[in-house]
Design a protein around this motif. Sequence first.
Motif, PDB file in Angstrom:
ATOM      1  N   VAL A 205      32.873 -26.487  46.157  1.00  0.00           N
ATOM      2  CA  VAL A 205      33.263 -26.542  47.578  1.00  0.00           C
ATOM      3  C   VAL A 205      34.760 -26.278  47.726  1.00  0.00           C
ATOM      4  CG1 VAL A 205      33.437 -28.015  49.622  1.00  0.00           C
ATOM      5  CG2 VAL A 205      31.392 -28.118  48.172  1.00  0.00           C
ATOM      6  N   LYS A 209      36.716 -23.158  49.690  1.00  0.00           N
ATOM      7  CA  LYS A 209      37.779 -23.349  50.692  1.00  0.00           C
ATOM      8  C   LYS A 209      39.022 -22.547  50.306  1.00  0.00           C
ATOM      9  CE  LYS A 209      38.159 -27.849  50.653  1.00  0.00           C
ATOM     10  NZ  LYS A 209      38.639 -29.193  51.021  1.00  0.00           N
ATOM     11  N   HIS A 234      38.546 -33.277  52.926  1.00  0.00           N
ATOM     12  CA  HIS A 234      37.221 -32.752  53.233  1.00  0.00           C
ATOM     13  C   HIS A 234      37.279 -31.680  54.338  1.00  0.00           C
ATOM     14  CE1 HIS A 234      32.906 -32.762  53.247  1.00  0.00           C
ATOM     15  NE2 HIS A 234      32.857 -33.012  54.562  1.00  0.00           N
ATOM     16  N   ASN A 235      36.655 -30.530  54.065  1.00  0.00           N
ATOM     17  CA  ASN A 235      36.499 -29.452  55.048  1.00  0.00           C
ATOM     18  C   ASN A 235      37.794 -28.876  55.591  1.00  0.00           C
ATOM     19  OD1 ASN A 235      33.718 -29.324  54.895  1.00  0.00           O
ATOM     20  ND2 ASN A 235      33.419 -30.835  56.518  1.00  0.00           N
ATOM     21  N   GLN A 236      38.892 -29.054  54.868  1.00  0.00           N
ATOM     22  CA  GLN A 236      40.127 -28.442  55.351  1.00  0.00           C
ATOM     23  C   GLN A 236      41.081 -28.148  54.200  1.00  0.00           C
ATOM     24  OE1 GLN A 236      42.613 -31.070  57.749  1.00  0.00           O
ATOM     25  NE2 GLN A 236      41.470 -32.858  57.033  1.00  0.00           N
TER      26      GLN A 236
END
Length: 241
Positions: A205, A209, A234-236
């Motif tokens: 993951v 990114k 997370h997610n950035q």
Amino acid sequence: MALKKFLKYLVFVMLITALGFLYSFSSARNHQKKVSEISIEFEQGNNNFLTHLMVNKLLIQNEETVKNRTKSKLNLYGLENKVLKNPYVESATVFLTIGGQLKTVIKQRVPVARVIVKNDSYYVDKQGVKVPLSNNYSVRVLLVSGVKNDKEINEILPLISFILGDNFLQKEIVGIEKSDVNEYQFAVRSGDYKIDFGNLTEVDVKFKKLKAFYNKAFEDKTIQNYKAINLKYHNQVVCTK
């Protein structure tokens, strides 16, 4: 009728005896055959840690060369083990051909990283086996620092394998540094900035990114504006200028 059976039996015994004699004679001659030539082959690969001369020096028995030795006085198992003990050898086979040629086939170890510690430096291969540096050959591989023991080397191997298995990451990431809190930072080829990778969770993951960020940053040519790229959140992707 009994005579015919006896004659057949006698012929059979004489045939077996003759074959046994021929086998013993042939075997004795074969054992007295001398090693006519030493042949050394390296399996395909770009490593040049070992040379033919270096391997020749390993093929010594009782402090003497094996060339011109008779087969009966040759310890193939011992010679093979001697070659296998060399730290640059991953696998080796030593055998005799029918023509009396002593053949050695060697696969050299393939380093995947160079570990740098306080007063030492060494390579490791994909199995985590330590490979000493060589005066004969130098390999361009990932530089790894901050690992203190074999356990930590084995923990980082999957990360190294992931990087080497990706064409872009393999070219971009040149160094990995492990911190005291088990987090990792990358040195890269495209600039002076560092990549804070964090711990070894969600590895795929985080790299997705990073690649998405790179696509944009290279496109608008802003990559050189950053001092650090943080993938831990997370997610950035958090960047520092």
